[in-house]
Design an enzyme around this catalytic site. Structure first.
Site, PDB file in Angstrom:
ATOM      1  N   HIS A 195      -4.458   4.380   4.311  1.00 38.99           N
ATOM      2  CA  HIS A 195      -5.646   3.518   4.217  1.00 38.99           C
ATOM      3  C   HIS A 195      -6.850   4.331   3.731  1.00 38.99           C
ATOM      4  CE1 HIS A 195      -8.826   0.754   5.395  1.00 38.99           C
ATOM      5  NE2 HIS A 195      -9.362   1.721   6.112  1.00 38.99           N
ATOM      6  N   TYR A 202       3.145   3.775  11.332  1.00 43.45           N
ATOM      7  CA  TYR A 202       3.343   2.319  11.331  1.00 43.45           C
ATOM      8  C   TYR A 202       3.978   1.750  10.060  1.00 43.45           C
ATOM      9  CZ  TYR A 202      -1.099   2.450   8.703  1.00 43.45           C
ATOM     10  OH  TYR A 202      -2.069   2.715   7.782  1.00 43.45           O
ATOM     11  N   ARG A 238       0.828  -1.205   0.000  1.00 41.45           N
ATOM     12  CA  ARG A 238       0.000   0.000   0.000  1.00 41.45           C
ATOM     13  C   ARG A 238       0.866   1.261   0.000  1.00 41.45           C
ATOM     14  NH1 ARG A 238      -3.144   0.582   4.990  1.00 41.45           N
ATOM     15  NH2 ARG A 238      -1.861   2.428   5.246  1.00 41.45           N
TER      16      ARG A 238
HETATM   17  C1  LIG Z   1     -16.602  -6.506   9.580  1.00 41.64           C
HETATM   18  C2  LIG Z   1     -15.696  -5.324   9.704  1.00 41.64           C
HETATM   19  N1  LIG Z   1     -14.798  -5.273  10.700  1.00 41.64           N
HETATM   20  C3  LIG Z   1     -13.965  -4.211  10.822  1.00 41.64           C
HETATM   21  C4  LIG Z   1     -14.056  -3.156   9.945  1.00 41.64           C
HETATM   22  C5  LIG Z   1     -13.128  -1.954  10.088  1.00 41.64           C
HETATM   23  N2  LIG Z   1     -12.170  -1.919   8.966  1.00 41.64           N
HETATM   24  C6  LIG Z   1     -12.319  -1.048   7.954  1.00 41.64           C
HETATM   25  S1  LIG Z   1     -11.110  -1.219   6.810  1.00 41.64           S
HETATM   26  C7  LIG Z   1     -10.370  -2.477   7.661  1.00 41.64           C
HETATM   27  C8  LIG Z   1      -9.120  -3.130   7.119  1.00 41.64           C
HETATM   28  C9  LIG Z   1      -9.358  -4.042   5.957  1.00 41.64           C
HETATM   29  O1  LIG Z   1      -8.147  -4.402   5.356  1.00 41.64           O
HETATM   30  P1  LIG Z   1      -8.066  -5.195   4.015  1.00 41.64           P
HETATM   31  O2  LIG Z   1      -9.089  -6.274   3.988  1.00 41.64           O
HETATM   32  O3  LIG Z   1      -6.656  -5.599   3.829  1.00 41.64           O
HETATM   33  O4  LIG Z   1      -8.511  -4.141   2.899  1.00 41.64           O
HETATM   34  P2  LIG Z   1      -7.764  -2.810   2.402  1.00 41.64           P
HETATM   35  O5  LIG Z   1      -8.315  -1.699   3.241  1.00 41.64           O
HETATM   36  O6  LIG Z   1      -6.302  -2.991   2.560  1.00 41.64           O
HETATM   37  O7  LIG Z   1      -8.165  -2.665   0.954  1.00 41.64           O
HETATM   38  C10 LIG Z   1     -11.069  -2.739   8.840  1.00 41.64           C
HETATM   39  C11 LIG Z   1     -10.671  -3.754   9.817  1.00 41.64           C
HETATM   40  C12 LIG Z   1     -15.034  -3.229   8.926  1.00 41.64           C
HETATM   41  N3  LIG Z   1     -15.178  -2.272   8.013  1.00 41.64           N
HETATM   42  N4  LIG Z   1     -15.836  -4.328   8.828  1.00 41.64           N
END
Ligand SMILES: Cc1ncc(C[n+]2csc(CCOP(=O)(O)OP(=O)(O)O)c2C)c(N)n1
Ligand SMILES: [Mg+2]
Length: 345
Positions: free
Chosen positions: A259, A268, A255
Site C-alpha cells: 500500500h 494479508y 495491487r
Molecule cells: C477519510 C479517511 N479515512 C481513513 C484514511 C486512512 N487510509 C489511508 S489509505 C486507506 C485505504 C484506501 O483504499 P483505496 O480507496 O482502495 O485506495 P488505494 O490505497 O488502494 O489506492 C485508508 C483507509 C484516510 N486517509 N482518510
C-alpha cells in the site's frame, strides 16, 4: 467504437497477449500517440521506482507506491485536454508530471517541504488528496461550475475501491449526476484498501454497479490495459462535453506493491497472485504490444528510459537543494490563539 454500456460487466480490453488473445486497436490513435502513451507510462514507472529507492535512502518520507497503476493514470490523462481538471489522490501523486509539473515539486511534497505545494491553476491539477474520497465532491463542484459558465472543460477525480465506501464519494457522485456535471469518476479498483479486501468493502457484484443507483453510466475496464483505459475515458469525456453528465469508470487491477512504504502486505495479501500480476505488469504488457506492432525499438526504449531517469536525477537534486523549511510554518495559520505549550516552546 465500443459503446459505454449502462452495466458493462466484462472488462474492456484492447491489448492482447501475443498468443490466443488477439490485439485490438483504438480508432484515431496514431503511432505518435501510442509512443506518447508509452513515454508517459515510463516516466511514471521511473518516478515510482526511484521514489522507493529515495525513501530507503531517507531522502523522501513515507511514499504511496503506484507501481502497476501507470496504465490507469497515463491512459486516463491522455484522453483529457489541457483545460480539463485532474483531482488526484495520494495514489496519483505524480500525475502532474504528465502536465509538465517538475519532478522536484512532487518529490518535495513527499519530503513534507512547502515547495511541494503548487498553484492548481498552473497545471489544472488539484492538490493531492490524502483523506479518502473528499475530493470527489470538489471535482463534481468544479465540473458543475464549468457547465454553468458554458466552458468546455471537464474534471476527473481518481480514487480507490475503498473510497466507494466513504460518504463523500456518494455525495459527489449524486451531486455530479443530478447536476449533469461534466465529471469523470475514475475508480482504481486495485482490490485492496490497505489490508481490507474488496470482498469486505462491498456486497455489490461490481463497483460499476454503484453508478446505476446514481443514474450515470458505469464502465469496467482492465486497469492494466492503457489503451482500454484511454478509450473508456475518451468516451466519458465526450459524454461530459456533450452535456450528458458524469461517467463512473471502474479500472480493475490487483495491487502488486505494498500500500505504501510503511506497509508489509505479506501479512494479508495473496502472494502468488502478486507474482502473477507482476509478470503481467502494465508497462511490459504495453511494450510487448508496441513491439508486435513494430512501433517500438530497443533504441527507442533506451532513449525513453534514459530521459525519465534524467528527469528523476534532476528532480531529486533540485528538491534537495531547497533551503530547509522554517518549522514555524507548521503552526502558522493553525491557531488564532496558540496554546501556551506552543506559544512558550
Ligand atoms: C477519510 C479517511 N479515512 C481513513 C484514511 C486512512 N487510509 C489511508 S489509505 C486507506 C485505504 C484506501 O483504499 P483505496 O480507496 O482502495 O485506495 P488505494 O490505497 O488502494 O489506492 C485508508 C483507509 C484516510 N486517509 N482518510
Ligand atoms: Mg484500493
Amino acid at each position: 467504437m465500443a459503446q459505454v454500456l449502462r452495466d458493462e460487466r466484462e472488462l474492456r480490453r484492447v491489448i492482447g497477449d501475443g498468443e490466443g488473445l488477439p490485439d485490438g486497436e483504438v480508432e484515431g490513435l496514431e503511432d505518435r500517440d501510442l509512443l506518447e502513451l508509452y513515454r508517459a507510462m515510463v516516466l511514471l514507472r521511473t518516478y515510482d521506482e526511484r521514489s522507493v529507492v529515495y525513501h530507503r535512502q531517507g531522502r523522501i518520507g513515507t511514499y504511496a507506491i503506484f507501481w502497476n497503476h501507470e496504465a490507469m493514470q497515463a491512459g486516463a490523462v491522455y484522453a483529457l485536454e489541457r483545460d480539463d481538471w485532474i483531482f488526484p489522490s495520494y495514489r496519483e501523486s505524480a500525475i502532474g508530471l504528465l502536465r509538465g509539473m517538475p519532478a522536484s515539486t512532487i518529490l518535495s511534497w513527499w519530503r513534507g517541504h512547502p515547495a511541494g505545494w503548487w498553484n492548481p491553476l498552473d497545471y489544472n491539477v488539484a492538490s493531492i488528496c490524502v483523506p479518502i474520497g473528499t475530493h470527489v465532491p470538489h471535482a463534481a463542484g468544479l465540473a458543475w461550475g464549468k457547465k454553468l459558465r458554458a466552458e468546455r472543460a471537464c474534471a476527473i477525480a481518481f480514487f480507490g475501491d475503498g473510497a466507494t465506501s466513504e460518504g463523500s464519494f456518494h455525495e459527489g457522485a449524486n451531486f455530479a449526476a443530478v447536476m449533469r456535471a461534466p465529471a469523470i469518476l475514475f475508480c482504481n479498483n486495485n482490490g485492496w484498501a490497505i489490508s481490507t479486501p474488496l470482498s469486505a468493502q462491498t456486497a455489490a457484484e461490481t463497483l460499476a454497479d454503484k453508478a446505476v443507483g446514481y443514474g450515470m453510466p458505469g464502465v469496467r475496464v482492465d486497469g492494466l490495459d492503457v489503451l482500454a483505459v484511454y478509450e473508456a475515458t475518451r468516451e466519458a469525456v465526450e459524454r461530459a462535453r456533450a452535456g450528458k453528465g458524469p461517467t463512473f469508470i471502474e479500472a480493475v487491477s490487483y495491487r502488486a506493491a505494498p500500500h505504501a512504504t510503511a506497509d508489509d502486505p505479506s501479512a494479508y495479501i495473496d502472494l502468488e497472485r502478486v507474482e502473477e500480476e507482476k509478470r503481467n505488469e502494465c508497462v511490459g504488457r504495453y511494450e510487448r504490444y508496441l513491439r508486435r506492432l513494430g512501433v517500438l525499438t530497443d533504441e527507442l526504449v533506451e532513449e525513453i528510459r534514459g530521459e525519465a531517469q534524467e528527469v528523476m536525477r534532476a528532480g531529486i537534486a533540485a528538491a534537495e537543494a531547497e533551503p530547509e523549511a522554517d518549522p514555524e510554518l507548521i503552526f502558522e495559520n493553525a491557531y488564532v490563539d496558540p496554546p501556551p505549550s506552543l506559544r512558550d516552546g
